[in-house]
Design an enzyme around this catalytic site. Sequence first.
Site, PDB file in Angstrom:
ATOM      1  N   PHE A   1       0.857  -1.188   0.000  1.00 35.69           N
ATOM      2  CA  PHE A   1       0.000   0.000   0.000  1.00 35.69           C
ATOM      3  C   PHE A   1       0.892   1.237   0.000  1.00 35.69           C
ATOM      4  O   PHE A   1       1.717   1.403   0.887  1.00 35.69           O
ATOM      5  CB  PHE A   1      -0.928   0.028   1.218  1.00 35.69           C
ATOM      6  CG  PHE A   1      -1.847   1.220   1.193  1.00 35.69           C
ATOM      7  CD1 PHE A   1      -2.968   1.239   0.378  1.00 35.69           C
ATOM      8  CD2 PHE A   1      -1.563   2.351   1.949  1.00 35.69           C
ATOM      9  CE1 PHE A   1      -3.798   2.349   0.317  1.00 35.69           C
ATOM     10  CE2 PHE A   1      -2.395   3.470   1.898  1.00 35.69           C
ATOM     11  CZ  PHE A   1      -3.511   3.463   1.082  1.00 35.69           C
TER      12      PHE A   1
ATOM     13  N   ASP B   1       9.343   2.521   1.753  1.00 35.65           N
ATOM     14  CA  ASP B   1       8.146   3.242   2.183  1.00 35.65           C
ATOM     15  C   ASP B   1       7.964   2.983   3.673  1.00 35.65           C
ATOM     16  O   ASP B   1       7.465   1.945   4.085  1.00 35.65           O
ATOM     17  CB  ASP B   1       6.925   2.759   1.390  1.00 35.65           C
ATOM     18  CG  ASP B   1       5.644   3.489   1.822  1.00 35.65           C
ATOM     19  OD1 ASP B   1       5.652   4.156   2.869  1.00 35.65           O
ATOM     20  OD2 ASP B   1       4.627   3.368   1.106  1.00 35.65           O
TER      21      ASP B   1
ATOM     22  N   LYS C   1       2.783   9.731   8.400  1.00 36.32           N
ATOM     23  CA  LYS C   1       1.990   9.333   9.573  1.00 36.32           C
ATOM     24  C   LYS C   1       2.477   9.899  10.921  1.00 36.32           C
ATOM     25  O   LYS C   1       2.061  10.965  11.300  1.00 36.32           O
ATOM     26  CB  LYS C   1       1.870   7.811   9.592  1.00 36.32           C
ATOM     27  CG  LYS C   1       0.979   7.314   8.436  1.00 36.32           C
ATOM     28  CD  LYS C   1       0.316   5.989   8.724  1.00 36.32           C
ATOM     29  CE  LYS C   1      -0.822   5.705   7.788  1.00 36.32           C
ATOM     30  NZ  LYS C   1      -0.507   5.034   6.543  1.00 36.32           N
TER      31      LYS C   1
END
Length: 392
Positions: free
Chosen positions: A132, A217, A246
């Site tokens: 993702f 990532d 995040k």
Amino acid sequence: MNELFMNAYHRLPVVFREGQGAWLTDIDGKRYLDFTAGVAVNCLGHGHPELVEAISRQAASLIHTSNYFMSDIAIDFAQRLIKACAPAGMKKVFLANSGAEANEGACKLARKYSLKKYGEGRHRIVTLQGSFHGRTITTLAATGQDKFHKDFGPFTEGFTHIPGGDEAALERALDPSVCGLLLEFIQGESGIVPQPPGFIKKAAKLCAERDILFMADEVQSGVGRTGTFLACEGYGVQPDIVSLAKGLAGGIPVGAVMAGEKAAHVFEMGDHGSTFGGNALAAAAGLAVLRIVDTPAFLNEIRRKGEKCASIITSWKHKQVKEVRARGLMLGIDIDTTSWPVLESALSRGLLLLCAGPNTLRLLPPYIISDEEIEQGLEILKGVLDGIKQPQ
Ligand SMILES: *Cc1c(COP(=O)(O)O)cnc(C)c1O
């Protein structure tokens, strides 16, 4: 609510008003223990005094300047961030606003690196199935899950997905048309799936030999989540690019593209930008987070708390629990039932959980969670699992 907001995602039936530490309170005054941290964002929990102080002070002094003018706080933040990522070999940073935007920046960096050195035709980026990477058209193209690949095409061209852990497929995929390999060392959204160390070592070696940029990532796994500042440190490899977002500013939107030696000098004047990216307010919040999180003692505590969670869950020997995967405070629990009803039942008992796929629970508690709160939350989870009726 449904007449106000587009019906774009699943939302649990609760409306929150305030938060303190690992707790949220809804509009009726009911309290919930938060094992989600806003999907790994509120890493210091809610209302952390030092974060609140840093944001308030900065808001009163300077919020935003745009990319045309640097702020002193953004310089301090960048210095501290590069220091935190030094074990992974990172030298420079580009500040953005989100994970998808950071990954977009990473892909642009890989393509430009290759174009400058080798010319046209070497623009492909390899990613993993089950990955993702975000919700923009390009990061959806990078995302290796079919459920995201409908309705919104045509997608950005030039992405190949290979199975994680498959060294032979990797060796084949990294052909002369490829400029970058983008992967999550620990896949988050698809179920807390760590890549095997041998696969990561092989990836680092092949990328170095073939001059392909190795991009991590770390939007979910970074900023201490796994008990090292970056998850890649735990694998003993240095990527060429790391994307972060995040947890980086504890709830204020910020993203970062970090570059090691190879990629640090690729972008030229006018190549990239971001109006809000790394503004003074986000930088102040990010700096406060780094000062707290990036210390050996604090990171050790994340590891210890994560191990405590995993050992409690394992000790139940619960018939609903098939497997527990834990890296610091990033935990996936495969269960023998559908995850969404477990989330709803936990909510009604005052515990907030996430899922990652149809049969996996995802726990991402804030780092400041106490041992008692861990025990309390897991006791609720156990009660929820006890209440599940066995399928006939
Ligand atoms: C959440 C996430 C993203 C997307 O981040 P946004 O801030 O929602 O754009 C990208 N990659 C990974 C690994 C993520 O977990």
